[in-house]
Design a protein around this motif. Structure first.
Motif, short mmCIF file in Angstrom:
data_model
loop_
_atom_site.label_atom_id
_atom_site.label_comp_id
_atom_site.label_asym_id
_atom_site.label_seq_id
_atom_site.Cartn_x
_atom_site.Cartn_y
_atom_site.Cartn_z
N ALA A 1 -61.48 -12.78 34.79
CA ALA A 1 -62.13 -13.82 35.59
C ALA A 1 -62.56 -13.27 36.95
O ALA A 1 -61.81 -12.54 37.60
CB ALA A 1 -61.18 -15.00 35.79
N THR B 1 -64.62 -15.65 38.97
CA THR B 1 -64.91 -16.88 39.72
C THR B 1 -64.04 -18.02 39.19
O THR B 1 -63.48 -17.93 38.09
CB THR B 1 -66.39 -17.29 39.58
OG1 THR B 1 -66.63 -17.67 38.22
CG2 THR B 1 -67.32 -16.15 39.97
N ARG B 2 -63.99 -19.07 39.98
CA ARG B 2 -63.29 -20.27 39.52
C ARG B 2 -63.93 -20.82 38.25
O ARG B 2 -63.22 -21.30 37.35
CB ARG B 2 -63.32 -21.34 40.62
CG ARG B 2 -62.58 -22.61 40.27
CD ARG B 2 -62.78 -23.68 41.33
NE ARG B 2 -64.15 -24.15 41.35
CZ ARG B 2 -64.62 -25.04 42.22
NH1 ARG B 2 -63.82 -25.51 43.17
NH2 ARG B 2 -65.88 -25.44 42.18
N VAL C 1 -62.52 -19.36 35.18
CA VAL C 1 -61.21 -19.91 34.85
C VAL C 1 -61.37 -21.27 34.18
O VAL C 1 -60.71 -21.57 33.17
CB VAL C 1 -60.33 -20.01 36.11
CG1 VAL C 1 -58.99 -20.65 35.77
CG2 VAL C 1 -60.12 -18.63 36.72
N LEU D 1 -56.64 -12.43 36.82
CA LEU D 1 -57.27 -12.93 38.05
C LEU D 1 -57.46 -11.81 39.08
O LEU D 1 -57.82 -12.07 40.22
CB LEU D 1 -56.42 -14.05 38.64
CG LEU D 1 -56.14 -15.20 37.66
CD1 LEU D 1 -54.98 -16.05 38.12
CD2 LEU D 1 -57.38 -16.05 37.47
N MET E 1 -60.65 -11.60 41.25
CA MET E 1 -60.97 -12.66 42.22
C MET E 1 -60.40 -12.24 43.57
O MET E 1 -59.30 -12.64 43.97
CB MET E 1 -60.40 -13.99 41.74
CG MET E 1 -61.03 -14.49 40.45
SD MET E 1 -60.46 -16.14 39.95
CE MET E 1 -61.10 -17.17 41.28
N GLU F 1 -58.46 -15.80 47.53
CA GLU F 1 -58.43 -15.91 46.08
C GLU F 1 -57.22 -15.15 45.53
O GLU F 1 -56.63 -14.31 46.22
CB GLU F 1 -59.74 -15.39 45.49
CG GLU F 1 -60.92 -16.28 45.85
CD GLU F 1 -62.22 -15.85 45.19
OE1 GLU F 1 -62.30 -14.71 44.68
OE2 GLU F 1 -63.17 -16.66 45.19
N GLY G 1 -52.01 -14.10 44.17
CA GLY G 1 -51.75 -14.99 43.04
C GLY G 1 -50.39 -14.76 42.43
O GLY G 1 -49.65 -15.72 42.12
N GLU H 1 -56.06 -24.49 45.50
CA GLU H 1 -57.07 -24.91 44.53
C GLU H 1 -56.55 -24.49 43.17
O GLU H 1 -56.24 -23.31 42.97
CB GLU H 1 -58.40 -24.22 44.85
CG GLU H 1 -59.52 -24.49 43.85
CD GLU H 1 -60.74 -23.65 44.17
OE1 GLU H 1 -61.58 -24.10 44.98
OE2 GLU H 1 -60.84 -22.51 43.64
N VAL I 1 -56.78 -24.86 38.79
CA VAL I 1 -57.42 -25.28 37.55
C VAL I 1 -56.31 -25.67 36.58
O VAL I 1 -55.42 -24.86 36.28
CB VAL I 1 -58.30 -24.16 36.94
CG1 VAL I 1 -58.89 -24.62 35.61
CG2 VAL I 1 -59.41 -23.78 37.92
N ILE J 1 -60.16 -29.46 37.96
CA ILE J 1 -59.85 -28.78 39.22
C ILE J 1 -59.21 -29.77 40.17
O ILE J 1 -59.70 -30.90 40.34
CB ILE J 1 -61.13 -28.21 39.87
CG1 ILE J 1 -61.81 -27.22 38.93
CG2 ILE J 1 -60.80 -27.54 41.20
CD1 ILE J 1 -63.23 -26.89 39.34
N THR K 1 -56.55 -20.71 41.86
CA THR K 1 -57.79 -19.95 42.07
C THR K 1 -58.10 -19.72 43.55
O THR K 1 -59.03 -18.98 43.87
CB THR K 1 -58.98 -20.64 41.39
OG1 THR K 1 -59.01 -22.03 41.79
CG2 THR K 1 -58.85 -20.56 39.87
#
Length: 442
Positions: free
Chosen positions: A41, A43-44, A47, A85, A88, A104, A136, A162, A164, A170, A201
């Motif tokens: 991934a 970008t959001r 995801v 991730l 990101m 991110e 993350g 933020e 998902v 979201i 994200t």
């Protein structure tokens, strides 16, 4: 998988087993399953697309950062989709005025700290792996680090998220203000949930003023318990250290064999401390030490702290490692340290202990023969005693590494049946199909 590949930009999905295997494990011995594929991934939206596809096809998803975890939380399960991730990597915002950053999940922890320091600020959480671990992953396990004795763990620096959800929706939790109590604390719930409730994200993170100058104390002891007692004395005296770390003889020997640090034969433990204002007082409280030195040199401080950050890599050179992170009230840290020494002797197991001693978080590392599929029975027996001893002293099974797979067998000893039922109910609310990192954390 063809429809997922078509729905995402070119190059986002890997399916070659020889390639996906490298994404299937973390830093533990836990044998990974065989993943269906890997999503890289960026970008959001990547995801969101991935989670919608996984929900539609009932495919388990294992979120992943840099793979530096020590509890098996990011290991693949058979037939899962690994959601990496690591690409990101944007710092979406850094506001010196509000002392916050929006990052991110693939941002390297040390990179965020360096970006903050350009403005006289810092990002306080600093796990030993901070040069390679991601924001993350730190959020997933509620990671701590060397500075958490003063500034707290990742949750204490997280204002909002933020996220998902499992079905691709979201949500935004928390705030970007200094305080705010609207609704339940969903931010705190997601931090430390090990990817079982949603995929983070972006995070709004608190920055702090970087100290202008720190003095560093290094003390050597002929007894590990004496070193732990000095920690209790420093905390009881209200010294407010910004770092207070302990390493035992086995750890120091491993570092010395690798880096030739000139370890003295009688040294059984080393204490490293930092403070803006109380270094001399901390040095005096190390009254049982065989050697104490105080330095304001940034170069000497970096060298000492660098040794501490080498501890795990040095122990990996000795064999496979079962790395644990029991945490106890600081007043009973000497008792926990003595118990670990006793357990090692009785079971004939090599245990190398380091500790974020200022907050009672010990890292007993059980070293066993390389090539074994899992720790031998005597290592598991020793670990069991250490876990139970920590709980009996009023402590917890994990201070910062998370439960993952490895500690699930002991989880009920700490949580009990009612809390376990509540955990499962929360999981059902956020992930009714049980596709987010199943079999981990709870």
């Amino acid at each position: 998988m063809e429809d997922l590949i078509a729905a995402l930009p070119d190059g986002r999905v890997l399916t070659d087993p020889d390639v996906t295997e490298s994404y299937a494990r973390d830093r533990t011995f836990v044998p990974p399953g065989r993943p269906l594929g890997v999503v890289l991934a960026e970008t959001r939206d990547d995801v969101v697309t991935t989670m919608r596809w996984a929900t539609e096809h009932r495919v388990p998803v294992v979120p992943r950062g840099a793979g530096t975890g020590l509890a098996g939380g990011a290991t693949a399960t058979d037939g899962c989709l690994i959601l990496s991730l690591a690409r990101m990597t944007r710092i979406r915002e850094l506001s010196p005025q509000d002392e916050i950053a929006v990052a991110e999940p693939g941002v390297i922890t040390a990179d965020l700290d360096r970006a903050a320091r350009e403005h006289g600020l810092m990002y306080a959480p600093d796990p030993s792996s901070y040069e390679v671990s991601t924001i993350g992953g730190n959020l997933a396990t509620n990671a701590g680090g060397l500075r958490c004795v003063k500034y707290g763990v990742t949750r204490d620096s997280t204002l909002g998220l933020e996220v998902v959800l499992a079905d691709g929706r979201i949500i935004n939790t928390g705030r970007r203000t200094v305080k705010g109590v609207t609704g339940y604390d969903l931010t705190g719930l997601f931090v430390g949930s090990e990817g079982t409730l949603g995929v983070i994200t972006a995070a709004t993170l608190r920055l702090r003023r970087a100290p202008a100058e720190l003095a560093t104390v290094a003390a050597e002891f002929t007894s590990l318990r004496d070193a732990a007692s000095a920690v209790s004395a420093i905390i009881a005296a209200g010294c407010n250290p910004s770092l207070l770390e302990l390493m035992d003889r086995t750890t120091l020997e491993a570092i010395d064999e690798w880096k030739n640090i000139g370890l003295e034969p009688g040294t059984r433990a080393m204490l490293i401390a930092q403070s803006e204002s109380s270094a001399d007082q901390m040095a005096k409280l190390c009254e049982a030490a065989s050697f104490v030195a105080v330095s304001s040199s940034p170069e000497e401080a970096d060298e000492l702290i660098g040794l501490r950050r080498l501890a795990y890599q040095a122990k990996e050179r000795l064999g496979q490692c079962l790395v644990e992170d029991v945490c106890v009230p600081r007043s009973v840290l000497p008792d926990m340290i003595s118990t670990i020494e006793d357990v090692a002797a009785r079971h004939g197991v090599r245990i190398a202990t380091v500790a974020h001693a200022g907050d009672g978080n010990t890292h007993p590392v059980f070293i066993f023969e390389r090539g074994l599929a899992e720790p031998p029975p005597e290592v598991w027996a020793a670990a069991d005693e250490v876990f139970r001893a920590a709980l009996a002293l009023g402590g917890t099974l994990t201070g910062e590494h998370g439960v993952g797979v490895i500690k699930r067998r002991w989880l009920g000893l700490e949580t009990g049946p009612v809390v376990t039922e509540i955990h499962q109910g929360i999981k059902q609310v956020f992930d009714p199909l049980n596709i987010l990192n199943p079999g981990k954390a709870i």
